[in-house]
Design an enzyme around this catalytic site. Structure first.
Site, PDB file in Angstrom:
ATOM      1  N   LYS A 225       3.052  -9.710   4.958  1.00 42.71           N
ATOM      2  CA  LYS A 225       2.271  -9.649   3.713  1.00 42.71           C
ATOM      3  C   LYS A 225       2.888  -8.611   2.761  1.00 42.71           C
ATOM      4  O   LYS A 225       3.682  -7.764   3.184  1.00 42.71           O
ATOM      5  CB  LYS A 225       0.823  -9.272   4.036  1.00 42.71           C
ATOM      6  CG  LYS A 225       0.678  -7.914   4.720  1.00 42.71           C
ATOM      7  CD  LYS A 225      -0.731  -7.667   5.239  1.00 42.71           C
ATOM      8  CE  LYS A 225      -0.811  -6.335   5.978  1.00 42.71           C
ATOM      9  NZ  LYS A 225      -2.154  -6.105   6.548  1.00 42.71           N
TER      10      LYS A 225
ATOM     11  N   TYR B 285       7.058  16.526 -18.104  1.00 45.71           N
ATOM     12  CA  TYR B 285       5.772  16.530 -18.803  1.00 45.71           C
ATOM     13  C   TYR B 285       4.870  17.657 -18.314  1.00 45.71           C
ATOM     14  O   TYR B 285       4.726  17.880 -17.109  1.00 45.71           O
ATOM     15  CB  TYR B 285       5.023  15.217 -18.564  1.00 45.71           C
ATOM     16  CG  TYR B 285       5.609  14.017 -19.262  1.00 45.71           C
ATOM     17  CD1 TYR B 285       5.745  13.978 -20.646  1.00 45.71           C
ATOM     18  CD2 TYR B 285       6.008  12.904 -18.529  1.00 45.71           C
ATOM     19  CE1 TYR B 285       6.269  12.853 -21.273  1.00 45.71           C
ATOM     20  CE2 TYR B 285       6.529  11.778 -19.146  1.00 45.71           C
ATOM     21  CZ  TYR B 285       6.661  11.761 -20.528  1.00 45.71           C
ATOM     22  OH  TYR B 285       7.168  10.664 -21.144  1.00 45.71           O
TER      23      TYR B 285
HETATM   24  C1  LIG Z   1      -1.794  -5.665   7.888  1.00 50.10           C
HETATM   25  C2  LIG Z   1      -2.419  -6.274   9.065  1.00 50.10           C
HETATM   26  C3  LIG Z   1      -1.766  -6.279  10.309  1.00 50.10           C
HETATM   27  C4  LIG Z   1      -0.512  -5.489  10.574  1.00 50.10           C
HETATM   28  O1  LIG Z   1      -0.871  -4.147  10.769  1.00 50.10           O
HETATM   29  P1  LIG Z   1       0.218  -3.040  11.188  1.00 50.10           P
HETATM   30  O2  LIG Z   1      -0.593  -1.830  11.434  1.00 50.10           O
HETATM   31  O3  LIG Z   1       1.106  -2.898   9.999  1.00 50.10           O
HETATM   32  O4  LIG Z   1       0.938  -3.556  12.366  1.00 50.10           O
HETATM   33  C5  LIG Z   1      -2.339  -6.990  11.335  1.00 50.10           C
HETATM   34  N1  LIG Z   1      -3.502  -7.654  11.173  1.00 50.10           N
HETATM   35  C6  LIG Z   1      -4.173  -7.643   9.996  1.00 50.10           C
HETATM   36  C7  LIG Z   1      -5.450  -8.367   9.883  1.00 50.10           C
HETATM   37  C8  LIG Z   1      -3.668  -6.940   8.913  1.00 50.10           C
HETATM   38  O5  LIG Z   1      -4.354  -6.935   7.759  1.00 50.10           O
END
Ligand SMILES: *Cc1c(COP(=O)(O)O)cnc(C)c1O
Length: 436
Positions: A50, A305
């Site tokens: 993702k 800044y």
């Molecule tokens: C992002 C996510 C993962 C992966 O988690 P990690 O801690 O990066 O391994 C797994 N399951 C779900 C539902 C997630 O949202």
């Protein structure tokens, strides 16, 4: 997402000559991490890709993970899943329906757009697109089920669903009290042929606190949900609960499938429990840029800044063309570590949208004689990456950045801006990328 990557992998020839910064992504490290996690888990694994593969680039990471043995790919949003399916099709990766042996990878998406059944059934509905793309989908509520069943009927197909239950995170997932009705409705939709409930799943909220007792509570609630689902006559065959933290620190949560995100990218879910290096993981992302200007400023001169940092002595400072629009947190003002050659230094003054200033050290020694600039225009600066095994190069880690900015390593890599070209090295990268 970046114009310098293709769906099937790297295209470094397309690296814009005008680009001053790049994220070098080591696909060999990704493959190594995937194999290491798989070995630890001892069950099939899903590569969680993702958010553009946590900023590393969806297509190259997905294909690398598959070559390293992932049998699943997971994304949050449906739009990401549709993009991923198109990338896989283009790369010639078989779909499950085309591969009777069951060897083709599956794609799970767990956040669906809200939709009433009439809309879901329309020819152009995103849920029908999901079914056409052979995706596995997550369901937590009756209204989601109604929309999915309507889309499946209209498409004359069976939707493959994973029933998500809330086992203590209080984020997504069906609550225990709503589960009997949802399970009964799922059973009716199964009997009708509109859906198939292939998975039962949840997500851990405190997997990085191995002694908190939280995961044990999740497991109790999971088993309760399993009983309700079973009593309703459903027979999901894939049970999954663990992300990287669960995989590493809660063997009892590994079940039939683990969902590995952060570990795949070479980072620990919680370095205060165990560091990535201790786990044998190799960070896959290196963010580098070039020094575009070097200047000498007088003692007391304010920088950037708001003038929040002033030179404590006559000083050499350098300009690095990366800013908060590129994902360098503004919280890194006067603290974010930067490596240049063998020297470790830091950002001074506020992080701007497109640029930061780094300290290059005193311009005078104690006797008052001038010191030459320790770095030159064109030198490579490294914001974060894998520590240099030979110790010749100063490379801050993602974890050091997270600590400096009061955040977690996940956020540092994931927020890397679209403007930064991703350059791929290592196995499958299609040629080595030579660092300038
Ligand atoms: C992002 C996510 C993962 C992966 O988690 P990690 O801690 O990066 O391994 C797994 N399951 C779900 C539902 C997630 O949202």
């Amino acid at each position: 997402m970046s114009s310098t990557t293709t769906e099937t992998g790297p295209d470094r020839s397309a690296l814009p000559a005008a680009a001053t910064s790049r994220a070098v992504i080591d696909l060999e490290a990704v493959a190594h991490n995937g194999r290491l996690l798989a070995q630890t888990a001892g069950v099939p694994w899903m590569a969680v890709v993702k958010a553009d593969a946590y900023g590393h680039g969806l297509g190259p990471i997905a294909l690398t993970a598959l070559s390293a043995g992932a049998s699943w790919l997971g994304v949050a949003q449906l739009a990401e899943a549709l993009t991923l399916r198109a990338l896989l099709d283009e790369a010639g990766v078989a779909r499950p329906v085309e591969e009777p042996s069951g060897q083709a990878p599956r794609v799970l998406s767990w956040l669906l757009p809200v939709m009433d059944p009439a809309r879901a059934a329309c020819e152009d509905s995103p849920l029908r697109a999901a079914l056409k793309a052979d995706l596995d989908l997550s369901v937590s509520t009756l209204s989601q089920l109604e929309a999915l069943a309507a889309a499946a009927r209209a498409q004359a197909t069976t939707a493959r669903l994973h029933l998500k239950v809330d086992t203590g995170m209080s984020r997504g997932g069906a609550m225990a009290e709503d589960l009997p009705a949802l399970a009964a409705a799922l059973r009716r939709a199964v009997d009708e042929g509109a859906v198939d409930v292939v998975g039962l799943w949840s997500h851990l909220s405190r997997a990085d606190e191995p002694t908190s007792g939280s995961t044990e509570e999740h497991l109790v609630r999971y088993r309760q949900a399993e009983r309700i689902v079973c009593e309703a006559g459903l027979t999901p065959s894939i049970h999954h609960l663990a992300a990287t933290g669960g995989l590493l620190w809660h063997p009892e949560a590994r079940m039939d499938l683990v969902r590995a995100g952060i570990g795949l990218y070479g980072l620990s879910p919680d370095p205060s429990v165990t560091t990535g290096a201790e786990l044998g993981l190799r960070p896959a992302m290196r963010l580098e840029s070039e020094l575009v200007q070097v200047k000498r400023i007088d003692v007391g001169q304010a920088v950037s800044y708001g003038g929040t940092w002033s030179a404590p002595t006559d000083r050499w400072v350098g300009l690095v063309p990366l800013g908060y629009s590129d994902g360098v947190p503004r919280a890194a003002s006067s603290t974010g570590p930067v490596g240049i050659g063998g020297m470790m230094t830091a950002i001074v003054g506020r992080v701007c949208m497109d640029q930061v200033v780094i300290d290059l050290g005193p311009a005078q020694d104690e006797t008052g004689s001038s010191l030459p600039a320790p770095a030159q225009v064109g030198d490579t600066t490294v914001l974060w990456g894998a520590p240099d095994a030979l110790g010749q190069e100063a490379v801050p880690t993602v974890d050091e950045w997270a600590q400096a900015c009061g955040t977690i390593n996940y956020e540092i890599v994931t927020r890397l801006g679209a403007r930064i070209p991703r350059c791929y090295v290592g196995a499958g990268a299609g040629g080595d990328y030579a660092r300038p």
